[in-house]
Design a protein around this motif. Sequence first.
Motif, PDB file in Angstrom:
ATOM      1  N   HIS A 134       0.840  -1.240   0.010  1.00 47.31           N
ATOM      2  CA  HIS A 134      -0.069   0.102   0.076  1.00 47.31           C
ATOM      3  C   HIS A 134       0.880   1.175   0.156  1.00 47.31           C
ATOM      4  N   ALA A 157      -8.019   8.158  -9.329  1.00 47.60           N
ATOM      5  CA  ALA A 157      -7.926   7.178  -8.678  1.00 47.60           C
ATOM      6  C   ALA A 157      -8.075   5.764  -9.443  1.00 47.60           C
ATOM      7  N   GLN A 158      -9.355   5.773 -10.254  1.00 49.60           N
ATOM      8  CA  GLN A 158      -9.784   4.724 -11.229  1.00 49.60           C
ATOM      9  C   GLN A 158      -8.672   4.482 -12.264  1.00 49.60           C
ATOM     10  N   LEU A 213      -5.496   5.094 -12.171  1.00 48.91           N
ATOM     11  CA  LEU A 213      -4.153   4.686 -11.497  1.00 48.91           C
ATOM     12  C   LEU A 213      -4.349   3.243 -11.026  1.00 48.91           C
ATOM     13  N   ALA A 214      -5.345   2.757 -10.633  1.00 50.27           N
ATOM     14  CA  ALA A 214      -5.719   1.518 -10.094  1.00 50.27           C
ATOM     15  C   ALA A 214      -6.024   0.522 -11.444  1.00 50.27           C
ATOM     16  N   TYR A 220      -6.796  -2.120  -5.550  1.00 50.73           N
ATOM     17  CA  TYR A 220      -7.820  -0.903  -4.695  1.00 50.73           C
ATOM     18  C   TYR A 220      -7.143   0.383  -4.815  1.00 50.73           C
ATOM     19  N   ALA A 221      -7.960   1.529  -5.144  1.00 51.25           N
ATOM     20  CA  ALA A 221      -7.580   2.913  -4.726  1.00 51.25           C
ATOM     21  C   ALA A 221      -8.841   3.383  -3.859  1.00 51.25           C
ATOM     22  N   THR A 222      -8.318   3.863  -2.681  1.00 48.06           N
ATOM     23  CA  THR A 222      -9.208   4.312  -1.460  1.00 48.06           C
ATOM     24  C   THR A 222      -9.109   5.544  -1.559  1.00 48.06           C
ATOM     25  N   PHE A 236      -5.313   9.342   0.106  1.00 54.53           N
ATOM     26  CA  PHE A 236      -5.595   8.371  -1.108  1.00 54.53           C
ATOM     27  C   PHE A 236      -4.545   7.449  -1.249  1.00 54.53           C
ATOM     28  N   ILE A 273      -3.302   3.558  -2.622  1.00 52.94           N
ATOM     29  CA  ILE A 273      -3.371   2.320  -3.644  1.00 52.94           C
ATOM     30  C   ILE A 273      -2.677   1.216  -3.239  1.00 52.94           C
ATOM     31  N   ARG A 274      -3.342   0.047  -3.471  1.00 56.60           N
ATOM     32  CA  ARG A 274      -2.992  -1.308  -2.724  1.00 56.60           C
ATOM     33  C   ARG A 274      -3.192  -2.386  -3.543  1.00 56.60           C
TER      34      ARG A 274
END
Length: 136
Positions: free
Chosen positions: A53, A72-73, A75-76, A95-97, A104, A106-107
């Motif tokens: 993450h 976010a979408q 990058l994920a 996941y991008a949260t 923010f 990403i994991r």
Amino acid sequence: MDRIKPLLFLANIYKFKIIKDKNHIEYVVFENSNLCSIDGTTDKTQFEAVENHIHLLDKIRKKEYFALFPIAQELAKSLLSCLKEAFPDKHFCVYATLTLKDSFIIRFHQKWPHEEPYYDLNNIDESKEKIFFFEN
């Protein structure tokens, strides 16, 4: 140099390595992880999701929250694409949260047999947190 740090950081999310435990189980982690091996774990999903993450932005303001959704979408999706290309025989969850007034992140983790995904996507308060989920 300080101005390019965020770009260097972002470029590194597309580089990976494999580490193994004593049973030769392969875990995929970001290349810049300090780990070279693992003694083993009872929850492979949690191990990879925590190890993999990255905080991309902290202290998300309300005016930024919705504007970050398409970023976010993308990058994920691009992270998942790179993982699929690097490891065509493995399956991943990315996941991008986005959490209002927080981070923010990403994991990713592999899809492990008999283990649940890292997040329970049915119990999210979307007025304060949005999770974008992609899998192969």
